[in-house]
Design an enzyme around this catalytic site. Structure first.
Site, PDB file in Angstrom:
ATOM      1  N   GLU A 268      42.605  32.649  43.349  1.00 18.33           N
ATOM      2  CA  GLU A 268      42.557  31.438  41.996  1.00 18.33           C
ATOM      3  C   GLU A 268      41.451  30.095  43.018  1.00 18.33           C
ATOM      4  O   GLU A 268      41.072  30.072  42.351  1.00 18.33           O
ATOM      5  CB  GLU A 268      43.779  30.938  42.252  1.00 18.33           C
ATOM      6  CG  GLU A 268      45.213  31.384  42.708  1.00 18.33           C
ATOM      7  CD  GLU A 268      45.625  33.458  43.537  1.00 18.33           C
ATOM      8  OE1 GLU A 268      45.803  34.256  43.029  1.00 18.33           O
ATOM      9  OE2 GLU A 268      45.950  32.845  44.375  1.00 18.33           O
ATOM     10  N   ASP A 271      37.918  32.642  41.562  1.00 14.16           N
ATOM     11  CA  ASP A 271      37.814  31.991  40.401  1.00 14.16           C
ATOM     12  C   ASP A 271      37.595  30.709  40.426  1.00 14.16           C
ATOM     13  O   ASP A 271      36.487  30.051  38.804  1.00 14.16           O
ATOM     14  CB  ASP A 271      39.266  33.003  39.747  1.00 14.16           C
ATOM     15  CG  ASP A 271      39.500  33.984  39.280  1.00 14.16           C
ATOM     16  OD1 ASP A 271      37.957  34.268  39.984  1.00 14.16           O
ATOM     17  OD2 ASP A 271      40.162  34.735  39.550  1.00 14.16           O
ATOM     18  N   SER A 507      34.970  39.964  41.718  1.00 11.48           N
ATOM     19  CA  SER A 507      35.686  38.653  41.375  1.00 11.48           C
ATOM     20  C   SER A 507      34.853  37.622  40.884  1.00 11.48           C
ATOM     21  O   SER A 507      35.174  36.716  40.901  1.00 11.48           O
ATOM     22  CB  SER A 507      37.157  38.443  42.042  1.00 11.48           C
ATOM     23  OG  SER A 507      37.891  39.686  41.882  1.00 11.48           O
ATOM     24  N   ASP A 549      16.558  44.066  36.713  1.00  4.22           N
ATOM     25  CA  ASP A 549      16.751  45.435  36.519  1.00  4.22           C
ATOM     26  C   ASP A 549      17.178  45.710  38.067  1.00  4.22           C
ATOM     27  O   ASP A 549      16.094  45.496  39.390  1.00  4.22           O
ATOM     28  CB  ASP A 549      16.062  46.285  36.320  1.00  4.22           C
ATOM     29  CG  ASP A 549      16.355  47.658  36.000  1.00  4.22           C
ATOM     30  OD1 ASP A 549      17.764  47.873  36.483  1.00  4.22           O
ATOM     31  OD2 ASP A 549      15.883  48.943  35.975  1.00  4.22           O
ATOM     32  N   GLY A 571      16.264  50.537  34.788  1.00  2.00           N
ATOM     33  CA  GLY A 571      17.671  51.196  33.644  1.00  2.00           C
ATOM     34  C   GLY A 571      18.966  50.555  33.762  1.00  2.00           C
ATOM     35  O   GLY A 571      19.208  50.135  34.841  1.00  2.00           O
TER      36      GLY A 571
END
Length: 594
Positions: A268, A271, A507, A549, A571
């Site tokens: 929590e 985020d 996350s 890349d 790629g």
């Protein structure tokens, strides 16, 4: 035993469709009385109309080569398109009120009837027996039933019953250890020699994201971070500590869905702190869903002002969705219903982002590398999510604590030598154990077919000469591959319970991309355009210059062992996708779209 009087009508019904599930082996039924007055919410998902038309619309409106690109529907138009006839909805509500006159019924979602009642009321409604179930590891206890019945008269209307049978401990895609001074020797395999990550490192050392120049336009945008299983909310005091230490503008949460702020866990904190920082002045929502994906998607679609950019750092392997909430359906049927719910949100202009997993290609289904199998993650393999993998610094350190302090003058935590912030610039490789606490997930979906927009990129990888796990269980090369993109996921500093802590994981990566989408949306709104919406068709059609890349690394390992996986190459690849964002080029490309 507790007995409570409640009002139930005496009704004679023929119960035809029996829906049963097996008790998950991690849960135990307890032989203690159930309070019949305990509140419970029953959800009746109704059979939807015009699903093919909805999916065709989404396919067109998210295609940058279409003249209908970006011409999204209103929420009301989506609901009208998909919901069953009102006569069918009325049949369901009449049945509920005949059996349980005191129940509260909500039909505002259109294609799902939400019934707030009691355990006694739900027992009568569904011909069910409820009991208490206990998870010995977490201590969690839920009141659930293992079987429900639907009357014959409603079999053509009700597709599934949910919110009363689920027993699941969801997995957050993040691992953590206490943050320690940079020169202190670690007693684990975690390697953080390049320095810690804070938002300014992401902006300046990696992705060239403007800060102050975007604060005005970002205020026109909106984002939400989503948690599950009723976990704690965020901590305002931890957010304040994080903002002070890293030099960010004070985090302001616009709307909270679920428990009010108070205590926080690591997921929590991560985020909310990084989403707020990366999305700058965007309207910021914090959403805690008590149950799982289907309930979230239904409730999200019920919000008329739902945010345009969504980050979900949770997931579970596709074939294990029945561990969550299948209620008589197969895991594939559950996912197909969830896919329609997410498509409804995409039709409105929503961008979804999800973690690709922290257990490498073996995944949560083979976390201990017991064989050569690989597994996937959902919603990280959804057709309507941008799946985000993780990178870490390559180890070629370009500076020291002194240069980091110069690079980030407004970030106190980078000064004084207690923590070394990674100096600018940095290069990246795929995030993997044992150098990191986690390994970025990637591979193929066990359920969902390959979308057209991904075929060329996958063909390029398949023909690149890399070694492929041709004989591994869980490898379905004709299905949807993941991830789509990546961002750094190693060595993030967060504030948790008044201390600084290091977290690793996809996350970390998902909120970064969701925050970037918010900045792109703010830019489009300032230009008089609509939201960018579902990004995958846009990203796979973009010039390669909009990405860096990532060509080094693999995802053979989990968080604790090594097995079968994939190799990064030039790629797109199923390790870090198309790569990490080159924000100036990406913003310029998005500007060119109508």
């Amino acid at each position: 035993m507790l007995f409570t009087l409640f009002s139930l009508a005496c009704v004679s019904l023929s119960f035809g469709r029996l829906i049963e599930r097996d008790l998950h082996p991690e849960w135990t039924a307890l032989n203690i009385p159930v309070d019949l007055a305990e509140p419970v919410q029953v959800r009746l998902a109704l059979r939807q109309r015009n699903v093919a038309k909805l999916l065709s619309f989404v396919d067109t409106v998210t295609d940058p080569s279409s003249d209908k690109f970006g011409k999204f529907m209103s929420n009301e138009a989506v609901r009208e398109l998909v919901s069953p006839p009102v006569e069918d909805v009325n049949r369901v509500t009449e049945w509920v009120h005949r059996v349980n006159p005191d129940a509260t019924v909500d039909t505002s979602r259109g294609d799902v009837v939400v019934v707030d009642t009691t355990v006694g009321g739900a027992s009568a409604l569904l011909s069910a027996e409820f009991a208490h179930y206990h998870h010995p590891t977490t201590g969690k206890m839920l009141t659930r039933t293992m079987r429900v019945s639907i009357p014959d008269e409603l079999d053509d209307v009700v597709e599934l019953v949910h919110n009363v049978m689920e027993l699941f401990e969801g997995r957050r895609q993040q691992s953590s250890i206490p943050a320690v001074p940079s020169k202190e020797k670690r007693q684990n395999s975690n390697n953080n020699d390049a320095g810690y990550v804070i938002p300014e490192v992401l902006r300046k050392a990696l992705y060239a994201i403007p800060d102050d120049d975007y604060r005005d336009v970002s205020a026109k945008s909106s984002v939400v971070v989503v948690e599950f299983q009723g976990v704690p909310s965020y901590s305002p005091s931890d957010n304040k500590m994080f903002d002070t230490q890293t030099g960010e503008v004070d985090t302001k949460v616009t709307k909270v869905v679920g428990p009010p702020p108070g205590e926080s866990g690591g997921e929590e904190a991560l985020d909310i702190q990084y989403m707020a920082a990366m999305a700058l002045n965007s309207s910021l929502w914090y959403w805690t869903e008590t149950n799982w994906l289907l309930e979230f998607a239904q409730d999200f679609n019920a919000q008329s002002d739902a945010p345009y950019s969504v980050s979900i750092s949770w997931g579970w392997y596709s074939t294990g969705q029945c561990d969550i909430n299948c209620n008589g359906m197969t895991a594939k049927q559950y996912i197909q219903r969830a896919e329609v719910e997410f498509a409804k949100a995409v039709a409105r202009g929503t961008s979804f982002f999800a973690s690709s997993g922290d257990q490498g290609a073996p995944g949560d289904e083979n976390a201990y590398c017991s064989d050569s199998s690989i597994s996937d993650i959902y919603p990280g393999t959804s057709h309507y999510f941008t799946s985000v993998g993780a990178t870490m610094f390559s180890g070629d350190v370009s500076g020291d604590a002194t240069s980091a302090a110069t690079d980030y003058p407004n970030s106190p935590i980078c000064h004084g030598g207690t923590y070394t912030c990674a100096p600018a610039p940095q290069t990246e490789v795929a995030c993997s154990y044992p150098q990191s606490l986690i390994t970025t997930g990637g591979g193929t979906s066990a359920m969902l077919e390959m979308p057209d927009w991904q075929k060329s990129a996958v063909d390029g990888y398949m023909n690149s000469g890399v070694t492929l796990p041709t004989s591994s269980a869980g490898y379905f090369p004709k299905n949807r591959w993941f991830p789509d993109v990546a961002a750094n996921g190693h060595g993030y500093l967060i504030a948790l319970n008044g201390e600084m802590e290091q977290v690793d994981g996809t996350s970390c990566s998902s909120p970064v991309w969701a925050g970037i989408a918010a900045l792109l949306n703010g830019r489009r709104f300032a230009q008089g355009k609509g939201p960018i919406g579902f990004l995958n068709k846009v990203l796979y059609a973009a010039p390669s210059t909009v990405f860096t890349d990532i060509t080094e690394g693999n995802n053979n390992c989990t968080e604790s062992c090594c097995g079968t996986g994939f190799q990064a190459t030039t790629g797109w690849d199923p390790v870090t996708g198309l790569g990490t964002p080159n924000f100036p080029a990406l913003a310029s490309y998005i500007d060119s779209l109508p």
